[in-house]
Design a protein around this motif. Structure first.
Motif, PDB file in Angstrom:
ATOM      1  N   VAL A  92       0.560  -1.244  -0.059  1.00 52.05           N
ATOM      2  CA  VAL A  92      -0.111  -0.054   0.054  1.00 52.05           C
ATOM      3  C   VAL A  92       0.921   1.375  -0.100  1.00 52.05           C
ATOM      4  N   TRP A  93       0.334   2.251  -0.676  1.00 54.06           N
ATOM      5  CA  TRP A  93       0.628   3.518  -0.740  1.00 54.06           C
ATOM      6  C   TRP A  93      -0.152   4.309   0.501  1.00 54.06           C
ATOM      7  N   VAL A 128      -5.073   8.900   1.936  1.00 56.28           N
ATOM      8  CA  VAL A 128      -4.849   8.440   0.686  1.00 56.28           C
ATOM      9  C   VAL A 128      -4.476   7.133   0.736  1.00 56.28           C
ATOM     10  N   GLU A 174      -3.619   3.424  -1.509  1.00 59.77           N
ATOM     11  CA  GLU A 174      -3.734   3.256  -2.811  1.00 59.77           C
ATOM     12  C   GLU A 174      -3.160   1.950  -2.839  1.00 59.77           C
ATOM     13  N   ARG A 175      -3.464   0.642  -3.516  1.00 63.58           N
ATOM     14  CA  ARG A 175      -3.046  -0.400  -3.486  1.00 63.58           C
ATOM     15  C   ARG A 175      -1.960  -0.409  -4.719  1.00 63.58           C
ATOM     16  N   LEU A 176      -0.780  -0.870  -4.502  1.00 64.65           N
ATOM     17  CA  LEU A 176       0.428  -1.008  -5.422  1.00 64.65           C
ATOM     18  C   LEU A 176       0.261  -2.241  -5.960  1.00 64.65           C
ATOM     19  N   ARG A 229       8.143   4.352  -5.505  1.00 67.41           N
ATOM     20  CA  ARG A 229       7.069   3.855  -5.958  1.00 67.41           C
ATOM     21  C   ARG A 229       7.054   3.438  -7.546  1.00 67.41           C
ATOM     22  N   GLU A 284       6.862  -0.386  -9.017  1.00 65.19           N
ATOM     23  CA  GLU A 284       6.020  -0.574  -9.865  1.00 65.19           C
ATOM     24  C   GLU A 284       6.419  -1.092 -11.290  1.00 65.19           C
TER      25      GLU A 284
END
Ligand code: PMV
Length: 309
Positions: free
Chosen positions: A156-157, A165, A167-169, A221, A225
């Motif tokens: 997670v971010w 916030v 966000e799933r990475l 990040r 990714e």
């Protein structure tokens, strides 16, 4: 009888900075804490049975925090333990090391166990809010990253704000890591408070480091990714230096970080509250993971082999 569980976690980038609104990256690990919650027929109050294994002295050192955490969560869930007795048993595979999210995993597991015992059917978003309330007992003014990873799992971010916030990475495949334990039980609340004090005392120095940590996490990040693990490792090393600069690492943590790097880990850093607790080494592939873990064990440390993502 109600049951629940919550994942352990590892913060890969920006613990501490995250408390002050800078984004961070964390991953749940495969190991989880379980809780069994039982309503008794008579009596009142909460009885805690802690059957988790881990660092010696952890349960004792955290007992008061844990009691407060449970009381906070019960209030939020509308369970009045002055009129009813509850038995709460903690167990599972996640060891009680500092820095591995044991407290957050415990809060999530208990919230789910209570929801199950009382037929509340609470959704994950609500479990996460309740676990955050429990975490406040352990960490004072926590960012919320630990309970978020413990509730949802995955990578997670996380950025704290009026509205967090989350966000799933996604990464191509899970990556091996080693978590080295200093064996020192850390007091997250105190370490977090120390950063706040120094940040106010040395505004120029701290704002420069905070800015660098913010820039780094965005690049990290992207590297994650892109599955560019060499670069991820390099950024973990840089993040460790930033954490050293805000004085939350320790000699033993630095020693473990050195062992990992000397044995081929592309990146290693302290993780979690620091000043004890755990560090994390990125060790892609089972062989490297084993080499690094054994090197730590040879020096008398406990090393946990797991994966991120
Ligand atoms: O030591 P742990 O696993 O509780 O992690 C604490 C992480 C901090 O960033 C230092 C605090 C927080 O609330 O995010």
């Amino acid at each position: 009888m109600g049951k629940g569980s919550g994942y352990g976690k590892v913060i890969l980038f920006n613990e501490h900075f995250v408390v002050h609104g800078i984004p961070a990256v964390a991953s749940a690990i495969r190991l989880a804490t379980d809780a069994i919650v039982k309503r008794l027929d008579s009596g009142s109050g909460i009885t805690i049975h802690d059957e988790r294994m881990g660092t010696e002295g952890y349960s004792e050192a955290k007992r008061e925090h844990q009691r407060e955490a449970l009381e906070r969560m019960m209030r939020m869930m509308g369970v009045n333990t002055s009129k009813m007795a509850l038995d709460v048993t903690g167990g599972g595979e996640l060891p009680t090391f500092s820095g591995i999210g044991a407290s957050a995993a415990n809060c999530v597991a208990v919230a789910r166990g209570v929801s199950d015992e009382f037929g509340m059917g609470l959704p994950d978003d609500r479990i996460n809010e309740i676990a955050y309330e429990g975490e406040r007992a352990f960490a004072g003014n926590p960012s919320g990253i630990d309970n978020t990873a413990a509730t949802y799992g995955g990578l997670v971010w996380f950025k704290r704000g009026e509205q967090n916030v989350i966000e799933r990475l996604k990464i191509k495949q899970p990556v091996e890591i080693v978590m080295g334990n200093t064996g020192v039980v850390a007091n997250t609340k105190e370490v977090v408070a120390g950063v706040r004090e120094r940040k106010e005392k040395y505004p120029d120095k701290y704002s420069k480091i905070f800015k660098e940590a913010e820039e780094l996490v965005h690049r990290a990040r992207k590297a994650l990714e892109d599955f560019d693990l060499e670069t991820v490792g390099e950024y973990m090393n840089q993040n460790h230096a930033q954490l050293q600069a805000i004085e939350v690492s320790s000699e033993v943590l630095n020693r473990l970080v050195d062992i990992a790097r000397d044995h081929g880990a592309p990146g290693a850093k302290m993780t979690g509250g620091g000043r004890g607790g755990c560090m994390v080494a990125l060790t892609p592939g089972k062989d490297l993971q084993e080499t690094v873990a054994q090197a730590m064990e040879k020096e008398g440390f406990v090393a946990l082999r797991t994966t991120i993502g």
